[in-house]
Design a protein around this motif. Structure first.
Motif, PDB file in Angstrom:
ATOM      1  N   ARG A 198     -55.135 -13.804 -13.264  1.00 12.37           N
ATOM      2  CA  ARG A 198     -53.929 -14.600 -13.761  1.00 12.37           C
ATOM      3  C   ARG A 198     -53.636 -14.951 -14.910  1.00 12.37           C
TER       4      ARG A 198
ATOM      5  N   ALA B  65     -48.567 -18.256 -10.442  1.00 12.96           N
ATOM      6  CA  ALA B  65     -49.905 -17.936 -10.055  1.00 12.96           C
ATOM      7  C   ALA B  65     -50.724 -18.807 -10.802  1.00 12.96           C
ATOM      8  N   ASN B  66     -50.311 -19.439 -12.219  1.00 10.25           N
ATOM      9  CA  ASN B  66     -51.206 -20.171 -12.931  1.00 10.25           C
ATOM     10  C   ASN B  66     -50.711 -21.491 -12.631  1.00 10.25           C
TER      11      ASN B  66
ATOM     12  N   ASP C 269     -46.713 -18.096  -3.788  1.00  9.70           N
ATOM     13  CA  ASP C 269     -47.693 -18.353  -4.537  1.00  9.70           C
ATOM     14  C   ASP C 269     -47.698 -19.962  -5.123  1.00  9.70           C
TER      15      ASP C 269
ATOM     16  N   LEU D  53     -51.698  -9.243 -11.875  1.00  8.40           N
ATOM     17  CA  LEU D  53     -51.436 -10.315 -10.911  1.00  8.40           C
ATOM     18  C   LEU D  53     -51.995  -9.936  -9.676  1.00  8.40           C
TER      19      LEU D  53
END
Length: 463
Positions: free
Chosen positions: A274, A311-312, A360, A269
């Protein structure tokens, strides 16, 4: 004879939207991070190098590996030397990352000092997303199978030896939390290479002792990896994590395997990989790695999984994972024996990871609130993470327009760093601080000028 233009490299540079100068700067950042001051062929390049490579000149030394790593981070996918039009052989470091490689050989090959260690890893080896592809279930089952026989002439290993390794690991873990990963890792590696390696090749009192020793040594290898990660020595960290996973698999310790996979996800990360991070995080909470873990460890695994989901852009799943992690931590109490490796994870750590997840997800306001909770509840013995948290909090504050508030927060970062923290992650917060302050330098804000000058002076002293 005229050289043939490297169209593959030219296309990748165009995809990355890099000029020759930007590609050079990215290359030098990765090289500086990987080499950590060691001077080698192509350890620093100029724009002319990139132009020559595009023109068809084959780069030498570590250049192919460094350039591929820089492009991989930019494009968020694994870029191989072949894709860039380079010819590169498999390095010893890459061979060591093969899941079929014996972890005991990796331990014996650690080297007796920093120069040997780096030369082995840098003979073409940098942090590689390709090495994050995990083996299948058959591999895990095979690794956990007890050996058919043990050598009769080896030293007998008992429970006291296991306890010695565990005590050493906990002592260095506590020092890592206070001083950062740049302090003491080589000592850990020396112990792994000699004493731990000899224990693992010894004659065990019974299979329970064998598994316990492999588990204890896996935790020590993991600690070496975490310290290298914290000090921004990412290629070394990846190799240590890889070895630690193999040792944990040999021990049949599923929660420990999950713990190490969680650390690998955290590193991925931070480096911008990611998708790979999410796969690692998902593996860390799969099956018995999560089900057999204690509540505190489940909370740790779960909150890093939440970060990877965020993050995704899997926002709803990330929110649910955060709530689950909070529930798990609330279930931890003195009546449950937790593994020593979770000693650092409490309300402050959960708040830190929750804040990173919210950041994020784009919720800077709630992220700042959680960063504040982390700072408020963290004990004095966790100085390194405290500095990292403050660095992130200042970045979230300035993103909301709170320039002077961010300056006040970042002043505390420098206070902590100047007390003797050796951490690449914490140092990066100072680098980021200067970058985020750059638009405000000419606006006549006194706090900005004072802090920027102090940060520049600090970086000049430690670089």
């Amino acid at each position: 004879m005229a050289r043939e233009r490297n169209e593959e490299l030219a296309a990748l540079l165009e995809e990355a939207r890099w000029s020759r100068a930007q590609a050079t700067a990215a290359y030098n950042r990765v090289a500086d991070e990987t080499l950590n001051g060691e001077v080698r062929e192509n350890s620093k390049i100029g724009r002319s190098h990139v132009s020559m490579w595009v023109g068809g000149v084959q780069p030498s030394g570590i250049a192919p590996a460094i350039l591929c790593q820089a492009l991989s981070r930019r494009l968020k996918r694994e870029i191989t030397p072949q894709e860039v039009g380079f010819a590169a052989s498999t390095s010893p470091a890459q061979e060591a990352l093969d899941w079929r490689a014996d972890p005991l050989i990796a331990l014996s090959d650690l080297g007796s000092g920093v120069d040997t260690d780096r030369r082995r890893l840098l003979a073409g080896g940098v942090y590689s997303a390709a090495a994050l592809i995990l083996p299948d279930e058959a591999w895990w089952d095979a690794m956990a199978t007890p050996p058919s026989e043990e050598p009769p002439d080896k030293k007998r290993v008992g429970s006291g030896d296991v306890e010695t390794v565990r005590q050493l690991t906990l002592a260095f873990s506590r020092m890592d939390q206070r001083r950062g990963g740049g302090h003491g890792r080589l000592t850990v590696d020396e112990y792994l290479r000699h004493e731990a390696h000899d224990y693992l090749r010894g004659r065990f009192a019974d299979d329970e002792t064998r598994r316990a020793m492999f588990s204890a040594s896996a935790e020590l290898a993991y600690l070496s990896g975490w310290m290298a990660f914290d000090n921004s020595e990412h290629a070394i960290a990846l190799q240590r994590f890889n070895t630690a996973v193999k040792l944990a698999a040999r021990s049949g310790d599923a929660p420990l395997s999950g713990h190490i996979l969680r650390a690998m996800a955290h590193q991925a990360l931070d480096l911008g990989f990611r998708r790979e991070a999410l796969k690692l995080a998902q593996a860390s909470v799969h099956g018995q790695r999560y089900a057999s873990a204690t509540p505190r460890e489940r909370a740790l695994l779960g909150v890093v999984h939440a970060r990877a989901l965020a993050a995704n852009r899997r926002n709803n799943e990330a929110a649910r994972a955060l709530l689950q992690a909070e529930d798990e931590l609330s279930n931890a109490h003195d009546g449950i024996k937790e593994p020593d490796r979770t000693f650092f994870f409490g309300e402050a750590s959960l708040a830190h990871e929750t804040a990173c997840t919210l950041r994020d997800l784009g919720d800077q306001q709630r992220a700042v609130k959680e960063f504040r909770r982390s700072v408020r509840t963290r004990g004095a013995e966790f100085r390194r993470t405290h500095a990292v948290t403050l660095g992130y909090m200042g970045a979230a504050q300035i993103a909301q327009g709170g320039v002077e508030e961010a300056c006040a927060t970042w002043t505390n970062v420098l206070d902590a760093m100047e007390e003797g923290i050796y951490s690449g992650r914490a140092r990066q917060r100072v680098v980021d601080m200067r970058h985020l302050l750059s638009p405000y330098r000419k606006r006549g804000i006194p706090a900005v000028g004072v802090l920027d000058a102090r940060a520049a002076s600090y970086l000049a002293e430690v670089d």
